[in-house]
Design an enzyme around this catalytic site. Sequence first.
Site, short mmCIF file in Angstrom:
data_model
loop_
_atom_site.label_atom_id
_atom_site.label_comp_id
_atom_site.label_asym_id
_atom_site.label_seq_id
_atom_site.Cartn_x
_atom_site.Cartn_y
_atom_site.Cartn_z
N ASP A 82 0.86 -1.18 0.00
CA ASP A 82 0.00 0.00 0.00
C ASP A 82 0.90 1.24 0.00
O ASP A 82 2.07 1.17 0.38
CB ASP A 82 -0.88 -0.06 1.26
CG ASP A 82 -1.69 1.20 1.47
OD1 ASP A 82 -2.36 1.65 0.51
OD2 ASP A 82 -1.64 1.75 2.59
N THR A 141 -2.74 0.03 -4.17
CA THR A 141 -3.20 1.28 -3.56
C THR A 141 -4.64 1.63 -3.91
O THR A 141 -5.17 1.16 -4.91
CB THR A 141 -2.26 2.43 -4.02
OG1 THR A 141 -2.69 3.66 -3.43
CG2 THR A 141 -2.25 2.59 -5.53
N LYS A 164 -8.32 -5.34 -3.13
CA LYS A 164 -6.89 -5.60 -3.33
C LYS A 164 -6.62 -7.10 -3.29
O LYS A 164 -5.69 -7.59 -3.95
CB LYS A 164 -6.07 -4.88 -2.27
CG LYS A 164 -6.09 -3.35 -2.39
CD LYS A 164 -5.17 -2.72 -1.36
CE LYS A 164 -5.20 -1.20 -1.42
NZ LYS A 164 -4.27 -0.58 -0.46
N ASN A 202 -9.20 -1.06 3.46
CA ASN A 202 -9.07 -1.54 2.08
C ASN A 202 -7.90 -2.50 1.92
O ASN A 202 -7.72 -3.07 0.83
CB ASN A 202 -8.96 -0.37 1.09
CG ASN A 202 -7.77 0.52 1.32
OD1 ASN A 202 -7.08 0.44 2.33
ND2 ASN A 202 -7.52 1.41 0.37
#
Length: 246
Positions: A10, A44, A172, A198
């Site tokens: 990330d 990301t 993700k 996330n």
Amino acid sequence: MGKYRLLALDLDGTLLNDRSEISNTNAKWVRHAVEAGVTVCVSTGRGFPSALPFAEQLRLDTPMITVNGGEIWTKPHSLHRRTLLDSQKVMKLHALAEQHDVWFWGYTTNDIYNKERWVGDTITSHWLKFGYYTENLPILNEILKEIQTWDGLEITNSSPYNIEINSQGVSKASALEEVCRMLGYDMSEVVAVGDSLNDIAAIRASGLGVAMGNAQDEVKAAAKVVTGSHQEHGVAQVIQNYVLRT
């Protein structure tokens, strides 16, 4: 090389410090990982245009995951798959933002729009993600409760003060699974590092899920390992202690 072949990082709150910079220490250890044969993948919530400079800074020519998995790139500028968010749902999400008078934004395949600059034709635009931001947590929770009753949405956050919405099934984790299929890796060979909701699905699905020291508590609870914070070169610590340890 050790048992981990893919390192998924990330950006905000993870690889980047609070000035949105990659520290020299993190950059050095990412290069060590690459030189050791590890595939380093940016993963990301940012869109491709704002994620790209960091991949370029690290000289990565490897897969990228952007907008929380809404886009998967085989390498920078080479799109593998894109999953759109239904434009009718974006109209509803936008109306809810206006109703509560909070900051909001939306990613299309061409641009980013927000409360100060909204797209004229929502229906024909190709949407990837919609988000809300407010530090008024009761209002944020009201919005969250409302959209949780709607179908077809994947709901996460990238900070305690926002909500991020993609099309259902986009995450993700699902993007990392696709990257592994592309490269011939197994998810057990993945190290996923992040700090927000996330990142949770990827952290749970990977061989080694790592939460940053500054991560939300729920993320730390989901992770197998907690590393240093984004201010303490936590990514470099992961690479030294796990990725390159044979």
